[in-house]
Design an enzyme around this catalytic site. Sequence first.
Site, PDB file in Angstrom:
ATOM      1  N   LYS A   1      52.435  39.507  37.668  1.00  0.00           N
ATOM      2  CA  LYS A   1      52.344  40.390  36.498  1.00  0.00           C
ATOM      3  C   LYS A   1      53.231  39.877  35.363  1.00  0.00           C
ATOM      4  O   LYS A   1      52.949  40.112  34.184  1.00  0.00           O
ATOM      5  CB  LYS A   1      52.714  41.825  36.866  1.00  0.00           C
TER       6      LYS A   1
ATOM      7  N   GLY B   1      36.131  36.062  44.072  1.00  0.00           N
ATOM      8  CA  GLY B   1      36.042  36.988  42.950  1.00  0.00           C
ATOM      9  C   GLY B   1      36.690  38.321  43.228  1.00  0.00           C
ATOM     10  O   GLY B   1      36.222  39.358  42.757  1.00  0.00           O
TER      11      GLY B   1
ATOM     12  N   TYR C   1      40.774  40.345  43.732  1.00  0.00           N
ATOM     13  CA  TYR C   1      41.973  40.547  42.918  1.00  0.00           C
ATOM     14  C   TYR C   1      42.611  39.240  42.470  1.00  0.00           C
ATOM     15  O   TYR C   1      42.855  39.007  41.288  1.00  0.00           O
ATOM     16  CB  TYR C   1      43.015  41.331  43.721  1.00  0.00           C
TER      17      TYR C   1
ATOM     18  N   GLY D   1      41.575  36.063  42.561  1.00  0.00           N
ATOM     19  CA  GLY D   1      40.737  35.178  41.779  1.00  0.00           C
ATOM     20  C   GLY D   1      40.575  35.628  40.338  1.00  0.00           C
ATOM     21  O   GLY D   1      40.654  34.819  39.402  1.00  0.00           O
ATOM     22  N   LEU D   2      40.357  36.931  40.124  1.00  0.00           N
ATOM     23  CA  LEU D   2      40.126  37.424  38.772  1.00  0.00           C
ATOM     24  C   LEU D   2      41.401  37.463  37.945  1.00  0.00           C
ATOM     25  O   LEU D   2      41.395  37.122  36.758  1.00  0.00           O
ATOM     26  CB  LEU D   2      39.481  38.810  38.815  1.00  0.00           C
TER      27      LEU D   2
ATOM     28  N   GLY E   1      41.049  35.090  50.384  1.00  0.00           N
ATOM     29  CA  GLY E   1      41.581  36.061  51.336  1.00  0.00           C
ATOM     30  C   GLY E   1      42.933  35.665  51.885  1.00  0.00           C
ATOM     31  O   GLY E   1      43.479  34.604  51.564  1.00  0.00           O
TER      32      GLY E   1
ATOM     33  N   HIS F   1      47.245  64.014  20.907  1.00  0.00           N
ATOM     34  CA  HIS F   1      46.352  63.127  20.160  1.00  0.00           C
ATOM     35  C   HIS F   1      47.191  62.181  19.304  1.00  0.00           C
ATOM     36  O   HIS F   1      48.176  62.612  18.692  1.00  0.00           O
ATOM     37  CB  HIS F   1      45.432  63.951  19.250  1.00  0.00           C
TER      38      HIS F   1
END
Length: 476
Positions: free
Chosen positions: A52, A187, A189, A191-192, A278, A461
């Site tokens: 992250k 494809g 978590y 990988g993307l 994996g 808002h």
Amino acid sequence: MATTHYDVLIIGSGQSGNPVAKAFAKAGRKTAVVERTALGGTCVNVGCTPTKTMISSGRAAYLARRGADYGVKAGDGTVAVDMVRVRERKRNIVKQWNSGSVRGLQAAGVEVLMGDASFVSDRKLKVVLNDGGEKEVSAETVFLNVGERPSRPAIPGLEDVDPARVLDSTSIMELDEIPEHLIVMGGGYIGLEFGQLFRRLGADVTIIQRAKQLVPREDEDIAQSMLDILRQDGITVHLSSVVSSISSTKNPKFFSVKAENPSYKVEVAGSHLLLATGRVPNTDGLNLSALGIHTTTKGHIVVDDKLQTTARGVYALGDAHGGPAFTHMSYDDFRIIRTNFLSDKMPSTTPPMATTQVSRSRISTPYCMYTDPQLAHVGLHARDLEGRDVKTAKMPMSYVARALETDEPRGMMKATVDAKTGEILGFTCLGIEGGEVMSIVQTAMMGGLKWWDLEAAVWAHPTLAESLNNLWGYLE
């Protein structure tokens, strides 16, 4: 060899092992942790924290390139990425978290043994110490928090590729250069997140996914929206494609990846390959058979709903026992153990429910994938609701005022409710700060609120939460 006996012994210092160790030590139990690599486990060292951190660098590059969209121009519009600095920033933040793990265990009085442990007999283990020698240890209670590691598929030609160009989720974060063309196998978590990250840092990226959709656990419409976003970012995606071979090319900087698709053949020249196919549990070296501890065919440790294995006094925590491989689930294993073992040591202000026997069956699993936009979900999916009388609402993020104001309108929201009772059964947000929006709905679900309670709520808002006024108008 003399055996050192402890009240509690934790093998692995991950996101459940460390707090378990500190809790028992503070309760006056003689406690030790055995760790073979780095204190803090996958999350702190090679998982959530570093990935992250790097994804934040990727977003900075993304926004810098988009400056003109917001009426902001800097220089000639080009963006230069210093990969060494990106890596340095990642390493520094990991170091901070890792040192925090060290200090926390020391302050609690936990003995730390750096080495590799395996069972010798009933709750007795041999530890091969990293600095040489061996030590034999035993305990009344043993907790296994050994985690998982990246898997490596068997592909013809893979072993002939320069090892420095074949990456997994750990080694890719140590690159000091941006790949010219990163090929991603998988494809999900990993990988993307990495595919989009390195596209933003400047690499060409191709994702080869065996399944018919990306993120296979998600509903098809969510997966399609994610596919659209990645292709908009300039990432090439091949679905229903199985890598058949890898071979060298005339250019030593590249190799060729061939894949089979029902409709066409894929052949891509890449400079680097990320294996995101994996993970496997780190249970194979524990000698679990010495205690008769049962494992699944994939090597995960079989546990009951209190996390006990098939051996008396031995428990498994975190990814090692299978199930959702998320840090927050590993930490929740700590909560289960603390409550079931140390409820008498918990503060008097602790709510009564938190001091009763707790099991995994009470858990509802939220999660968030840190693509941009984020993909967050809580509750049930469409496949879990077949035959049930439900209504579903879908709303594009382009209908959300805050998303438009920030020029982040990609993605969608989706909610499913019980048609009769109004109970919220599942919620997905593929959108800007999707994890935060999901957490609001999760809190409502935990409190037993109905969808109309969210619809009638007065939200500030303009916030993303305000979209929860409007979503329910699309129920059908």
